[in-house]
Design an enzyme around this catalytic site. Sequence first.
Site, PDB file in Angstrom:
ATOM      1  N   TYR A  90      29.404  48.870  45.618  1.00 36.02           N
ATOM      2  CA  TYR A  90      30.005  50.172  45.960  1.00 36.02           C
ATOM      3  C   TYR A  90      30.069  51.066  44.739  1.00 36.02           C
ATOM      4  O   TYR A  90      29.199  51.019  43.879  1.00 36.02           O
ATOM      5  CB  TYR A  90      31.396  49.981  46.605  1.00 36.02           C
ATOM      6  CG  TYR A  90      31.344  49.078  47.809  1.00 36.02           C
ATOM      7  CD1 TYR A  90      30.581  49.425  48.926  1.00 36.02           C
ATOM      8  CD2 TYR A  90      32.017  47.874  47.842  1.00 36.02           C
ATOM      9  CE1 TYR A  90      30.517  48.594  50.027  1.00 36.02           C
ATOM     10  CE2 TYR A  90      31.973  47.046  48.942  1.00 36.02           C
ATOM     11  CZ  TYR A  90      31.209  47.407  50.031  1.00 36.02           C
ATOM     12  OH  TYR A  90      31.142  46.589  51.115  1.00 36.02           O
ATOM     13  N   LYS A  95      22.788  44.000  53.719  1.00 35.55           N
ATOM     14  CA  LYS A  95      21.880  45.039  53.200  1.00 35.55           C
ATOM     15  C   LYS A  95      20.896  44.447  52.182  1.00 35.55           C
ATOM     16  O   LYS A  95      19.809  44.962  51.988  1.00 35.55           O
ATOM     17  CB  LYS A  95      22.688  46.185  52.590  1.00 35.55           C
ATOM     18  CG  LYS A  95      23.539  46.945  53.646  1.00 35.55           C
ATOM     19  CD  LYS A  95      24.329  48.076  53.022  1.00 35.55           C
ATOM     20  CE  LYS A  95      25.014  49.016  53.999  1.00 35.55           C
ATOM     21  NZ  LYS A  95      26.157  48.519  54.721  1.00 35.55           N
ATOM     22  N   TYR A 119      21.530  47.986  63.023  1.00 36.33           N
ATOM     23  CA  TYR A 119      22.331  47.981  61.778  1.00 36.33           C
ATOM     24  C   TYR A 119      23.639  47.192  61.989  1.00 36.33           C
ATOM     25  O   TYR A 119      24.005  46.339  61.174  1.00 36.33           O
ATOM     26  CB  TYR A 119      22.628  49.430  61.346  1.00 36.33           C
ATOM     27  CG  TYR A 119      23.679  49.521  60.267  1.00 36.33           C
ATOM     28  CD1 TYR A 119      23.379  49.226  58.942  1.00 36.33           C
ATOM     29  CD2 TYR A 119      24.999  49.862  60.577  1.00 36.33           C
ATOM     30  CE1 TYR A 119      24.355  49.272  57.942  1.00 36.33           C
ATOM     31  CE2 TYR A 119      25.980  49.909  59.599  1.00 36.33           C
ATOM     32  CZ  TYR A 119      25.653  49.607  58.281  1.00 36.33           C
ATOM     33  OH  TYR A 119      26.624  49.636  57.316  1.00 36.33           O
ATOM     34  N   SER A 132      28.215  44.157  54.484  1.00 30.94           N
ATOM     35  CA  SER A 132      27.165  44.812  53.684  1.00 30.94           C
ATOM     36  C   SER A 132      26.310  43.863  52.861  1.00 30.94           C
ATOM     37  O   SER A 132      25.310  44.298  52.287  1.00 30.94           O
ATOM     38  CB  SER A 132      27.785  45.845  52.747  1.00 30.94           C
ATOM     39  OG  SER A 132      27.805  47.073  53.388  1.00 30.94           O
ATOM     40  N   VAL A 149      32.498  44.376  53.062  1.00 36.08           N
ATOM     41  CA  VAL A 149      33.921  44.565  53.387  1.00 36.08           C
ATOM     42  C   VAL A 149      34.539  43.351  54.087  1.00 36.08           C
ATOM     43  O   VAL A 149      35.744  43.303  54.296  1.00 36.08           O
ATOM     44  CB  VAL A 149      34.204  45.850  54.220  1.00 36.08           C
ATOM     45  CG1 VAL A 149      33.939  47.100  53.422  1.00 36.08           C
ATOM     46  CG2 VAL A 149      33.424  45.851  55.523  1.00 36.08           C
TER      47      VAL A 149
HETATM   48  N1  GLU Z   1      29.649  47.432  58.878  1.00 40.59           N
HETATM   49  C1  GLU Z   1      30.291  48.101  57.791  1.00 40.59           C
HETATM   50  C2  GLU Z   1      30.120  49.601  57.918  1.00 40.59           C
HETATM   51  O1  GLU Z   1      29.075  50.011  58.317  1.00 40.59           O
HETATM   52  C3  GLU Z   1      29.701  47.607  56.508  1.00 40.59           C
HETATM   53  C4  GLU Z   1      30.478  48.089  55.351  1.00 40.59           C
HETATM   54  C5  GLU Z   1      30.386  47.245  54.141  1.00 40.59           C
HETATM   55  O2  GLU Z   1      30.476  46.021  54.155  1.00 40.59           O
HETATM   56  O3  GLU Z   1      30.228  47.873  53.089  1.00 40.59           O
HETATM   57  O4  GLU Z   1      30.999  50.359  57.651  1.00 40.59           O
END
Ligand code: GLU
Length: 305
Positions: free
Chosen positions: A241, A68, A190, A65, A259
């Site tokens: 988060y 992002k 994504y 993530s 994650v």
């Molecule tokens: N590829 C993970 C998902 O889509 C990313 C989650 C993350 O790092 O928060 O669940």
Amino acid sequence: MTLNCQEVLDEIHREIQPLIGRGTIPDYIPPLAKVSGKKFGMALQTTDGQSCEIGDAAERFSIQSISKLFSLTLAFRLVGTSLWKRVGREPSGTPFNSLVQLEYERGIPRNPFINAGALVITDIILEHVDDPQKTYLSFLQQITGIPSVKISKTVYQAEIKSGHRNRALANLLKDFGNLRHNVEDVLSFYFFQCAVMMNCTELAMASLFLANNGEAPVAGEVVSQRHAKRINAVMLTCGTYDAAGDFAYRVGLPGKSGVGGGIVAVVPGRMSLCVWSPALNSAGNSYAGTKALELFTTKTRLSVF
Ligand code: GLU
């Protein structure tokens, strides 16, 4: 204040030892479960050109993530603030992959750092570039100055196979009319972003523009100063988060976690940092990583508060 950054990082490295490995390694993306929980690395880059690192800072990991952050930056470059018509900028108060809130709020994700929001940002990027995968990688290569940045095909394939919840989110967004592209095309791009492999030093370098009024030392202006300020604000309120409040309380810096166990943090005007340790706390942030950043801001008194 002059900072002997190597001394501070070395001290943190000694103090963090008992905490490395505490927490849980996620297994819903199978290749992530294969990484040793004993890893720990940390790197920082200052706006005046110093760089320091400790431990496994040179070992690449799955940025997940943290991607992002770079997707939001790219979308800002492409469409500016009009992206807020399709995604909010408030903390979600629900897990990063929750479906419930999206249903209640009729397909407008709370922020770009939860999965639903990142899927909308992905859809926006797809609208404006011809070869999104190439654009994404070359953007990261440019802002780090490192041409070898690439994805892990194993992680990419594993996410395509196991991403049922992301598929559900994308379908819900499509149903509410907040995805213009086909669900599988959005998911594929994504997952590509999540599968990028970088190390702490590269990630600290990649996020330095956020500490430097939008300018990357190697690539020039990435975004305007106003946009950099806004990205930092969204990181602070939504980047870690459902624990962004606790992260602000403990660390006091804008941060974005993944994650894969990485966390990027920014000291506006001064430096960017990245820490990596794969075992996660109950909120999904690296356990030792969060503690290391807390130690850093306590020792240096560098925080935004
Ligand atoms: N590829 C993970 C998902 O889509 C990313 C989650 C993350 O790092 O928060 O669940």
